[in-house]
Design an enzyme around this catalytic site. Structure first.
Site, PDB file in Angstrom:
ATOM      1  CB  CYS A   2      54.413  29.701  64.294  1.00 59.54           C
ATOM      2  SG  CYS A   2      55.650  30.871  63.730  1.00 59.54           S
ATOM      3  NE  ARG A  27      51.287  28.569  69.329  1.00 61.95           N
ATOM      4  CZ  ARG A  27      51.711  28.149  70.509  1.00 61.95           C
ATOM      5  NH1 ARG A  27      50.869  28.009  71.496  1.00 61.95           N
ATOM      6  NH2 ARG A  27      52.968  27.868  70.705  1.00 61.95           N
ATOM      7  CD1 TRP A  74      54.098  37.505  65.673  1.00 56.69           C
ATOM      8  CD2 TRP A  74      56.110  36.675  66.210  1.00 56.69           C
ATOM      9  NE1 TRP A  74      54.804  38.492  66.316  1.00 56.69           N
ATOM     10  CE2 TRP A  74      56.037  38.015  66.657  1.00 56.69           C
ATOM     11  CE3 TRP A  74      57.282  35.964  66.441  1.00 56.69           C
ATOM     12  CZ2 TRP A  74      57.092  38.642  67.315  1.00 56.69           C
ATOM     13  CZ3 TRP A  74      58.333  36.595  67.093  1.00 56.69           C
ATOM     14  CH2 TRP A  74      58.231  37.914  67.525  1.00 56.69           C
ATOM     15  CG  ASN A  98      56.042  27.573  67.682  1.00 58.43           C
ATOM     16  OD1 ASN A  98      56.457  28.731  67.608  1.00 58.43           O
ATOM     17  ND2 ASN A  98      55.564  27.051  68.801  1.00 58.43           N
ATOM     18  N   GLY A  99      59.067  28.364  66.413  1.00 58.44           N
ATOM     19  CA  GLY A  99      60.311  28.535  67.167  1.00 58.44           C
ATOM     20  C   GLY A  99      61.444  28.972  66.239  1.00 58.44           C
ATOM     21  CD  GLU A 480      49.227  45.774  81.653  1.00 58.91           C
ATOM     22  OE1 GLU A 480      50.410  45.614  81.328  1.00 58.91           O
ATOM     23  OE2 GLU A 480      48.287  45.185  81.104  1.00 58.91           O
ATOM     24  CE  LYS A 484      47.381  45.229  77.616  1.00 61.20           C
ATOM     25  NZ  LYS A 484      48.001  44.391  78.604  1.00 61.20           N
ATOM     26  CD  GLU A 487      49.687  44.979  74.397  1.00 62.46           C
ATOM     27  OE1 GLU A 487      50.349  44.047  73.931  1.00 62.46           O
ATOM     28  OE2 GLU A 487      49.213  44.966  75.548  1.00 62.46           O
ATOM     29  CG  HIS A 503      63.757  63.447  89.390  1.00 65.36           C
ATOM     30  ND1 HIS A 503      64.631  64.239  90.094  1.00 65.36           N
ATOM     31  CD2 HIS A 503      62.839  63.009  90.294  1.00 65.36           C
ATOM     32  CE1 HIS A 503      64.279  64.264  91.372  1.00 65.36           C
ATOM     33  NE2 HIS A 503      63.180  63.530  91.506  1.00 65.36           N
ATOM     34  CE  LYS A 603      46.992  35.975  75.130  1.00 68.12           C
ATOM     35  NZ  LYS A 603      46.876  37.280  75.798  1.00 68.12           N
TER      36      LYS A 603
HETATM   37  C1  F6R Z   1      50.842  42.472  76.729  1.00 66.89           C
HETATM   38  C2  F6R Z   1      51.158  41.067  76.702  1.00 66.89           C
HETATM   39  C3  F6R Z   1      52.570  40.649  76.805  1.00 66.89           C
HETATM   40  C4  F6R Z   1      52.691  39.388  77.684  1.00 66.89           C
HETATM   41  C5  F6R Z   1      54.132  38.868  77.662  1.00 66.89           C
HETATM   42  C6  F6R Z   1      54.307  37.667  78.555  1.00 66.89           C
HETATM   43  O1  F6R Z   1      49.476  42.717  76.676  1.00 66.89           O
HETATM   44  O2  F6R Z   1      50.282  40.249  76.582  1.00 66.89           O
HETATM   45  O3  F6R Z   1      53.376  41.669  77.296  1.00 66.89           O
HETATM   46  O4  F6R Z   1      52.283  39.704  78.970  1.00 66.89           O
HETATM   47  O5  F6R Z   1      54.486  38.534  76.344  1.00 66.89           O
HETATM   48  O6  F6R Z   1      53.524  36.606  78.138  1.00 66.89           O
HETATM   49  P1  F6R Z   1      53.194  35.402  79.107  1.00 66.89           P
HETATM   50  O7  F6R Z   1      52.356  35.941  80.216  1.00 66.89           O
HETATM   51  O8  F6R Z   1      52.452  34.419  78.262  1.00 66.89           O
HETATM   52  O9  F6R Z   1      54.501  34.871  79.617  1.00 66.89           O
END
Ligand code: F6R
Length: 608
Positions: A2, A27, A74, A98-99, A480, A484, A487, A503, A603
């Protein structure tokens, strides 16, 4: 998670709070709210959904007042409804959080027994009631907060506004970041310097366990033991960064396009380009020569950056590398070798699991180096060595430029360690450094393939599942790429090591299954070609990302080929990440998804 903001202003603050919340929306964005003192009385406006819904509410029902707090959420506890939106309030106070308050259940029981009535499903509401209870018992706002903070368990940041107290805000930090900003006769508090950047660049970060009492002309900091302490002011760089999309439709597009520049900037920080060698911009508090092993821990995209780097540390520096997602590593009780180096990778520097992994490694006597984008973050502050990525603020929730910058830093570290350990000589170092120096140009070339990725959007948007395959460093990149796509488009996608296909996952292949194969021309290219034949034989629709010449020589029956520029294969993931990102981006845009703020995500993940 948040976003929190608070302003002690000289005029009406509601619009300023909304402005700050816009910069914190990355956030969390499932609901938002603000509280101010109108004629000395607490008044709130809250709305479900994005911040623009709160703006509409405020346009209908404006909110006056020269002091206020705001929040963008969030959800952790309780659905993202208006009722669960912050600030939570009583007749005495309003609070944003937040938290997570881990012991909220027991506190709630206690407060219910004392006659408090709860109206939300959130953990935050216990904080409002707990402090209110203390105030009803006769304590003033400061004393009540001081008495209640030790009762809260978990990682959190809080900001309080009190009824009838027009010149007071109180903030507290335990595990989640919080910054105080100093203005001209005004005072601010916020989750990060970015939120406060429109108002001030003069910032103090609270230390873990600190709480702060703000008036318009003072900030009094207290540590966890309630001692009054001094905390240094610093100039924030945040205001130097413009938070806008430029000519792009989305932050994600802007950030993908920025990669040649920010990767170039990051590499320039770690390389002596004229000498063709790695020149780390910090002293290492250990001898790379004496390292016994490396452990890497991170989450999500940052974890995949670590997985790719494992290949580099092993190949170049001949160092054994252990790697795990931080949410597992932190609880695994892994034995760690003497003279081991722990590398944690994090864009935000606040990810709760990654931070816990770091602390575990420190307890185990490891040297701790972090690769982070936010230099003022908790992870940066708790590490022995900080290796910055110079990506600039990443606003799109899906990580793009932070990923390629993390890879750039990790590549430099692997080469630097290799040279220090004597596992490569000066001429090999120069060769690898020249490969790194070519990356920004190659990434710019890769971006020119954007129309080809856009053309795939319609085809991919019809898929229910998509498989990504790769070998060597292209395997983590396949993971990755799949992350992408899932998500931001919500299409189910899986990444697999191409050699694992037979496998199990080959059973999934039919005419409806797109298979994206990442295959730079490297020593395992031929083996990947064999795997593609297996897919082709079963009707799978291959989308091949490969160097054009190799792709054609491989005689592959592909549905589409994204032809990449020729390059030495060692650092190919840094360039091949670009089409993987663009494929996900254009597919999600084609499907009308909110690529910058995909559902359910945030984020910065400061909770477990
Ligand atoms: C995916 C993404 C997340 C972050 C993960 C770690 O696109 O952004 O998987 O990579 O939440 O976040 P950080 O790098 O801030 O520790």
């Amino acid at each position: 998670m948040c976003g929190i903001v608070g302003i002690l202003g000289t005029g009406p603050v509601a619009a300023q709070i909304v402005e700050a919340l816009k910069r914190l929306e990355y956030r969390g964005y499932d609901s938002a709210g603000i509280a101010t003192l109108e004629a000395g009385r607490l008044t709130r406006r809250r709305a479900e959904g994005k911040l623009r819904n709160l703006e509409i509410r405020l346009a209908e029902q404006p909110l006056g007042g020269a002091v206020g707090i705001g929040h963008t959420r969030w959800a952790t506890h309780g659905k993202p409804t208006e009722n669960n939106a912050h600030p939570h309030a009583s007749d005495k106070l309003a609070v944003v959080h937040n938290g997570i308050i881990e012991n909220f259940r027991e506190l709630r029981e206690e407060l219910l027994a004392a006659g408090h009535q709860f109206v939300t499903q959130t953990d935050t509401e216990v904080v409002a009631h707990l402090v209110t209870h203390a105030m009803r018992g006769g304590l003033g706002p400061r004393e009540a907060v001081a008495a209640c903070l030790p009762r809260l368990r978990g990682a959190f940041a809080l900001a309080f506004l009190f009824d009838g107290e027009d010149n007071l805000l109180i903030g507290a930090r335990q595990g989640a970041p919080l910054a105080v900003g100093y203005g001209d006769g005004e005072m601010y508090i916020g989750s990060d310097a970015l939120a406060l950047a429109p108002f001030t660049d003069s910032i103090t970060y609270l230390e873990d366990g600190d709480w702060v009492v703000l008036t318009r002309d003072s900030a009094q900091f207290h540590d966890a033991a309630n001692n009054i302490v001094q905390r240094a002011r610093q100039r924030s760089q945040a205001s130097a960064f413009l938070i806008d999309k430029g000519n792009h439709r989305h932050f994600m597009a802007k950030e993908i396009h920025e990669q040649p520049e920010v990767v170039g900037r990051t590499l320039a920080h770690y390389l002596d380009m004229s000498q063709g060698r790695v020149a780390l911009p910090f002293a290492l508090p250990f001898e790379a020569r004496a390292l016994a092993s490396i452990t890497i821990s991170a989450c999500g995209t940052a974890y995949y950056a670590g997985l790719i780097a494992k290949y580099w540390f092993e190949r170049f520096a001949r160092l054994p590398v252990e790697i795990d997602v931080a949410s597992e590593f932190r609880y695994r009780e892994a034995p760690m070798r003497k003279d081991g180096l722990m590398i944690v990778v994090s864009q935000s520097g606040e990810t709760a699991d990654t931070l816990a992994g770091l602390r575990y490694a420190k307890d185990q006597g490891q040297h701790v180096l972090c690769v982070v984008n936010v230099l003022t973050s908790t992870i940066a502050r708790e590490s022995h060595v900080v290796a910055p990525t110079l990506a600039g603020p990443e606003i799109g929730v899906a990580s793009t430029k932070a990923f390629t910058c993390q890879l750039s830093v990790l590549a430099c570290l692997a080469i630097g360690f290799a040279r220090a350990r004597g596992t490569i000589d000066a001429s090999r170092e120069a060769e690898l450094v020249s490969q790194l120096m070519a990356l920004p140009g190659l990434m710019a070339e890769a971006i020119k393939r954007e129309p080809a990725t856009e053309q795939l959007a319609q085809f991919l948007s019809k898929a229910r599942d998509v498989l990504y395959l790769g070998r060597g460093t292209s395997f983590p990149l396949a993971l990755e790429g799949a992350l992408k796509l899932k998500e931001i488009s919500y299409i189910h996608a899986e990444g697999y090591a191409a050699g694992e296909l037979k496998h199990g996952p080959i059973a999934l292949i039919d005419e409806d299954m797109p298979v994206i194969v990442i295959a730079p021309f490297d020593p395992v290219f031929e083996k990947t070609v064999s795997n593609m034949q297996e897919v082709s034989a079963r009707g799978g629709k291959i989308i091949l990302i490969a160097n054009e010449k190799a792709a054609h020589e491989g005689a592959i029956d592909a549905h589409a080929i994204i032809a990449m520029p020729d390059m030495a294969p060692d650092f190919a993931p840094i360039v091949y990440a670009v089409p993987a990102q663009l494929i996900a981006y254009h597919t999600a845009v084609h499907m009308g998804k909110d690529v910058d703020q995909p559902r359910n995500l945030a984020k910065s993940v400061t909770v477990e």
